[in-house]
Design a protein around this motif. Sequence first.
Motif, PDB file in Angstrom:
ATOM      1  N   SER A  91       8.492  -5.430 -16.938  1.00 16.56           N
ATOM      2  CA  SER A  91       7.881  -4.269 -16.286  1.00 16.56           C
ATOM      3  C   SER A  91       8.823  -3.586 -15.305  1.00 16.56           C
ATOM      4  CB  SER A  91       6.609  -4.691 -15.537  1.00 16.56           C
ATOM      5  OG  SER A  91       5.709  -5.351 -16.393  1.00 16.56           O
ATOM      6  N   MET A  92       9.976  -4.189 -15.027  1.00 19.26           N
ATOM      7  CA  MET A  92      10.881  -3.697 -13.994  1.00 19.26           C
ATOM      8  C   MET A  92      11.870  -2.691 -14.560  1.00 19.26           C
ATOM      9  SD  MET A  92      13.474  -5.907 -11.576  1.00 19.26           S
ATOM     10  CE  MET A  92      12.182  -7.097 -11.205  1.00 19.26           C
ATOM     11  N   THR A  93      11.912  -1.522 -13.933  1.00 20.51           N
ATOM     12  CA  THR A  93      12.916  -0.516 -14.249  1.00 20.51           C
ATOM     13  C   THR A  93      13.509   0.004 -12.944  1.00 20.51           C
ATOM     14  OG1 THR A  93      11.386   1.373 -14.181  1.00 20.51           O
ATOM     15  CG2 THR A  93      11.614   0.201 -16.295  1.00 20.51           C
ATOM     16  N   TYR A  94      14.631   0.679 -13.060  1.00 16.85           N
ATOM     17  CA  TYR A  94      15.272   1.215 -11.855  1.00 16.85           C
ATOM     18  C   TYR A  94      14.380   2.243 -11.178  1.00 16.85           C
ATOM     19  CZ  TYR A  94      18.697   3.519  -8.867  1.00 16.85           C
ATOM     20  OH  TYR A  94      19.357   4.065  -7.786  1.00 16.85           O
ATOM     21  N   ASN A  95      13.643   2.996 -11.972  1.00 15.79           N
ATOM     22  CA  ASN A  95      12.823   4.088 -11.436  1.00 15.79           C
ATOM     23  C   ASN A  95      11.566   3.577 -10.732  1.00 15.79           C
ATOM     24  OD1 ASN A  95      14.566   6.080 -12.381  1.00 15.79           O
ATOM     25  ND2 ASN A  95      13.593   6.105 -14.398  1.00 15.79           N
ATOM     26  N   ASN A  96      10.945   2.514 -11.257  1.00 19.39           N
ATOM     27  CA  ASN A  96       9.672   2.085 -10.666  1.00 19.39           C
ATOM     28  C   ASN A  96       9.830   0.996  -9.613  1.00 19.39           C
ATOM     29  OD1 ASN A  96      10.090  -0.336 -11.994  1.00 19.39           O
ATOM     30  ND2 ASN A  96       8.451  -0.057 -13.485  1.00 19.39           N
ATOM     31  N   LEU A  97      11.040   0.474  -9.409  1.00 19.70           N
ATOM     32  CA  LEU A  97      11.242  -0.618  -8.461  1.00 19.70           C
ATOM     33  C   LEU A  97      10.974  -0.164  -7.027  1.00 19.70           C
ATOM     34  CD1 LEU A  97      11.982  -3.569  -8.207  1.00 19.70           C
ATOM     35  CD2 LEU A  97      14.386  -2.904  -7.991  1.00 19.70           C
ATOM     36  N   ARG A  98      11.461   1.010  -6.679  1.00 23.77           N
ATOM     37  CA  ARG A  98      11.247   1.522  -5.322  1.00 23.77           C
ATOM     38  C   ARG A  98       9.764   1.758  -5.062  1.00 23.77           C
ATOM     39  NH1 ARG A  98      13.999   4.043  -1.224  1.00 23.77           N
ATOM     40  NH2 ARG A  98      12.847   5.642  -0.075  1.00 23.77           N
ATOM     41  N   GLU A  99       9.075   2.345  -6.034  1.00 26.28           N
ATOM     42  CA  GLU A  99       7.645   2.590  -5.897  1.00 26.28           C
ATOM     43  C   GLU A  99       6.873   1.277  -5.783  1.00 26.28           C
ATOM     44  OE1 GLU A  99       4.087   4.566  -5.506  1.00 26.28           O
ATOM     45  OE2 GLU A  99       6.132   5.375  -5.418  1.00 26.28           O
ATOM     46  N   ALA A 100       7.299   0.277  -6.536  1.00 22.80           N
ATOM     47  CA  ALA A 100       6.634  -1.029  -6.490  1.00 22.80           C
ATOM     48  C   ALA A 100       6.775  -1.663  -5.108  1.00 22.80           C
ATOM     49  CB  ALA A 100       7.216  -1.948  -7.556  1.00 22.80           C
ATOM     50  N   LYS A 101       7.929  -1.522  -4.481  1.00 22.52           N
ATOM     51  CA  LYS A 101       8.137  -2.069  -3.142  1.00 22.52           C
ATOM     52  C   LYS A 101       7.227  -1.381  -2.132  1.00 22.52           C
ATOM     53  CE  LYS A 101      12.942  -3.550  -3.763  1.00 22.52           C
ATOM     54  NZ  LYS A 101      14.359  -3.349  -3.347  1.00 22.52           N
ATOM     55  N   MET A 102       7.061  -0.068  -2.278  1.00 20.27           N
ATOM     56  CA  MET A 102       6.164   0.667  -1.381  1.00 20.27           C
ATOM     57  C   MET A 102       4.718   0.204  -1.574  1.00 20.27           C
ATOM     58  SD  MET A 102       8.029   2.594   0.471  1.00 20.27           S
ATOM     59  CE  MET A 102       6.780   3.661   1.181  1.00 20.27           C
ATOM     60  N   GLN A 103       4.324  -0.029  -2.811  1.00 19.77           N
ATOM     61  CA  GLN A 103       2.970  -0.511  -3.090  1.00 19.77           C
ATOM     62  C   GLN A 103       2.755  -1.905  -2.510  1.00 19.77           C
ATOM     63  OE1 GLN A 103       2.354  -0.294  -7.303  1.00 19.77           O
ATOM     64  NE2 GLN A 103       2.339   1.945  -7.359  1.00 19.77           N
ATOM     65  N   LEU A 104       3.786  -2.741  -2.555  1.00 17.74           N
ATOM     66  CA  LEU A 104       3.678  -4.087  -1.988  1.00 17.74           C
ATOM     67  C   LEU A 104       3.364  -4.013  -0.500  1.00 17.74           C
ATOM     68  CD1 LEU A 104       4.094  -7.206  -2.328  1.00 17.74           C
ATOM     69  CD2 LEU A 104       6.465  -6.810  -1.619  1.00 17.74           C
ATOM     70  N   TYR A 105       4.072  -3.154   0.230  1.00 15.58           N
ATOM     71  CA  TYR A 105       3.815  -3.008   1.664  1.00 15.58           C
ATOM     72  C   TYR A 105       2.439  -2.398   1.921  1.00 15.58           C
ATOM     73  CZ  TYR A 105       8.460  -4.290   3.348  1.00 15.58           C
ATOM     74  OH  TYR A 105       9.593  -4.989   3.685  1.00 15.58           O
ATOM     75  N   GLU A 106       2.092  -1.361   1.168  1.00 16.94           N
ATOM     76  CA  GLU A 106       0.857  -0.631   1.435  1.00 16.94           C
ATOM     77  C   GLU A 106      -0.394  -1.417   1.094  1.00 16.94           C
ATOM     78  OE1 GLU A 106      -1.228   3.691   0.350  1.00 16.94           O
ATOM     79  OE2 GLU A 106       0.743   3.162  -0.462  1.00 16.94           O
ATOM     80  N   PHE A 107      -0.367  -2.150  -0.018  1.00 17.30           N
ATOM     81  CA  PHE A 107      -1.590  -2.795  -0.500  1.00 17.30           C
ATOM     82  C   PHE A 107      -1.650  -4.305  -0.243  1.00 17.30           C
ATOM     83  CE2 PHE A 107      -1.058   0.902  -3.427  1.00 17.30           C
ATOM     84  CZ  PHE A 107      -2.157   1.621  -2.979  1.00 17.30           C
ATOM     85  N   ALA A 108      -0.518  -4.937   0.029  1.00 16.80           N
ATOM     86  CA  ALA A 108      -0.504  -6.389   0.199  1.00 16.80           C
ATOM     87  C   ALA A 108      -0.093  -6.815   1.608  1.00 16.80           C
ATOM     88  CB  ALA A 108       0.416  -7.036  -0.832  1.00 16.80           C
ATOM     89  N   ILE A 109       1.026  -6.293   2.094  1.00 16.78           N
ATOM     90  CA  ILE A 109       1.577  -6.794   3.349  1.00 16.78           C
ATOM     91  C   ILE A 109       0.884  -6.192   4.565  1.00 16.78           C
ATOM     92  CG2 ILE A 109       3.653  -6.888   4.781  1.00 16.78           C
ATOM     93  CD1 ILE A 109       5.282  -7.073   2.206  1.00 16.78           C
ATOM     94  N   PHE A 110       0.789  -4.866   4.630  1.00 16.63           N
ATOM     95  CA  PHE A 110       0.190  -4.238   5.806  1.00 16.63           C
ATOM     96  C   PHE A 110      -1.284  -4.628   6.015  1.00 16.63           C
ATOM     97  CE2 PHE A 110       3.487  -0.605   5.579  1.00 16.63           C
ATOM     98  CZ  PHE A 110       4.353  -1.336   6.371  1.00 16.63           C
ATOM     99  N   PRO A 111      -2.118  -4.689   4.955  1.00 19.91           N
ATOM    100  CA  PRO A 111      -3.500  -5.150   5.182  1.00 19.91           C
ATOM    101  C   PRO A 111      -3.576  -6.570   5.732  1.00 19.91           C
ATOM    102  CG  PRO A 111      -3.345  -4.011   3.083  1.00 19.91           C
ATOM    103  CD  PRO A 111      -1.941  -4.190   3.572  1.00 19.91           C
ATOM    104  N   SER A 112      -2.716  -7.463   5.232  1.00 18.12           N
ATOM    105  CA  SER A 112      -2.699  -8.837   5.761  1.00 18.12           C
ATOM    106  C   SER A 112      -2.208  -8.847   7.200  1.00 18.12           C
ATOM    107  CB  SER A 112      -1.799  -9.725   4.891  1.00 18.12           C
ATOM    108  OG  SER A 112      -2.305  -9.814   3.576  1.00 18.12           O
ATOM    109  N   PHE A 113      -1.213  -8.026   7.484  1.00 19.23           N
ATOM    110  CA  PHE A 113      -0.672  -7.941   8.849  1.00 19.23           C
ATOM    111  C   PHE A 113      -1.748  -7.461   9.810  1.00 19.23           C
ATOM    112  CE2 PHE A 113       3.720  -8.304  10.392  1.00 19.23           C
ATOM    113  CZ  PHE A 113       3.525  -8.024  11.736  1.00 19.23           C
ATOM    114  N   ASP A 114      -2.532  -6.459   9.382  1.00 19.39           N
ATOM    115  CA  ASP A 114      -3.602  -5.948  10.246  1.00 19.39           C
ATOM    116  C   ASP A 114      -4.657  -7.029  10.536  1.00 19.39           C
ATOM    117  OD1 ASP A 114      -2.431  -3.468  10.381  1.00 19.39           O
ATOM    118  OD2 ASP A 114      -3.619  -2.616   8.748  1.00 19.39           O
TER     119      ASP A 114
END
Length: 360
Positions: free
Chosen positions: A334-357
């Motif tokens: 599933s990993m491509t050069y184009n979607n890797l950056r977007e995937a990292k942003m999704q990780l922070y937005e949907f997984a890391i920041f909610p847990s941090f809050d």
Amino acid sequence: MKKSSSIQIKSLLQRFTGIFEKKSADYTRGSLDDILMPYTLGISRGIGWLSALGAINYYTTISPIANAVDLIAEVGARIYLAVYDKSTKEYIKEAVGTGTPAKALNLLKSANYTETYFEFMRNLFSYFLITGNAFIIAQSTAENTDIIELFCAKPQDFIINGVGTSLATIYIYQDGNRSLVFNLNRMNWRYEAYDKNGFYYQLKHIKNFNPRFNSGNLWGMSVLTQLFLEMEQFIQGAVHNNALLKNGAKPSGVLTLDEEMSDNAYERARKEFQQFYSGAENSGKVLIFEGSNAKFDAFNISPKDMDYAKLVEWIENALYSRLKIPRALISEKSMTYNNLREAKMQLYEFAIFPSFDMIL
């Protein structure tokens, strides 16, 4: 402490005698009393409950869960905090001087004598993600003095009692030889305890949403609860696949001898057959039997029955989706050069920041 409170705590301790000796991976579902529900799986009782200990066992057994939790915890623990000074309206990142901001930053930099900030935060993230609960113990030399250490306590080391209410009034904590009883102080609404040396402790319980929250279940619900069937399938699939590999990817067959065998002869034949002809390392060997009309009929298996990879992929998708992990960060397919950056942003937005809050 009032005499009635002492009697009540003593009664609770006696009621839960032996719990801490029962913490092992060999729990049987439904084997403990309902009062111990936070320490059991509870699925067989139809209540769909996954305990802290049960969730930890899955984490240590199933690699996709460990991968997902470790990814969120380790990335989240690298987000360093700043102290906001209301007087200057500035964020302070470096500890300068001896004021409150500097003390707070120094405490976070080294939470306690054994853990750095990264280790403390990683443990906090991990326990919250796995069990739906995280516990922070703050230690001071005395009440109304500065906090000197912060500890991330293991959820499976706690017993919570609400004494007939949906509000926890007592937390009993025991880790090895260390034992603390936190009582709710209704004057400041803090959970407080003292140890035998006079040190003062405060407890913060961070819990995930639990739709079954009540006086008998004052715990947060693990996000893995809804994945019970998928996790069991993963484990059973791995055990099944491993057994097939050990048997040369073939199920057992039937060995037939016309002659009647004594018990000793039967046992010898069974052991020799298993030793010399079963397992992947013995695949293709010629079968040799003593006696007349010996016959071995093997059961057939289709290639589809060995398609363990598809089962694993399906279960992994369910696990990573539940933990909000983008597949592009996990799967090379599933990993491509184009979607890797977007995937990292999704990780922070949907997984890391909610847990941090939740944990801060």
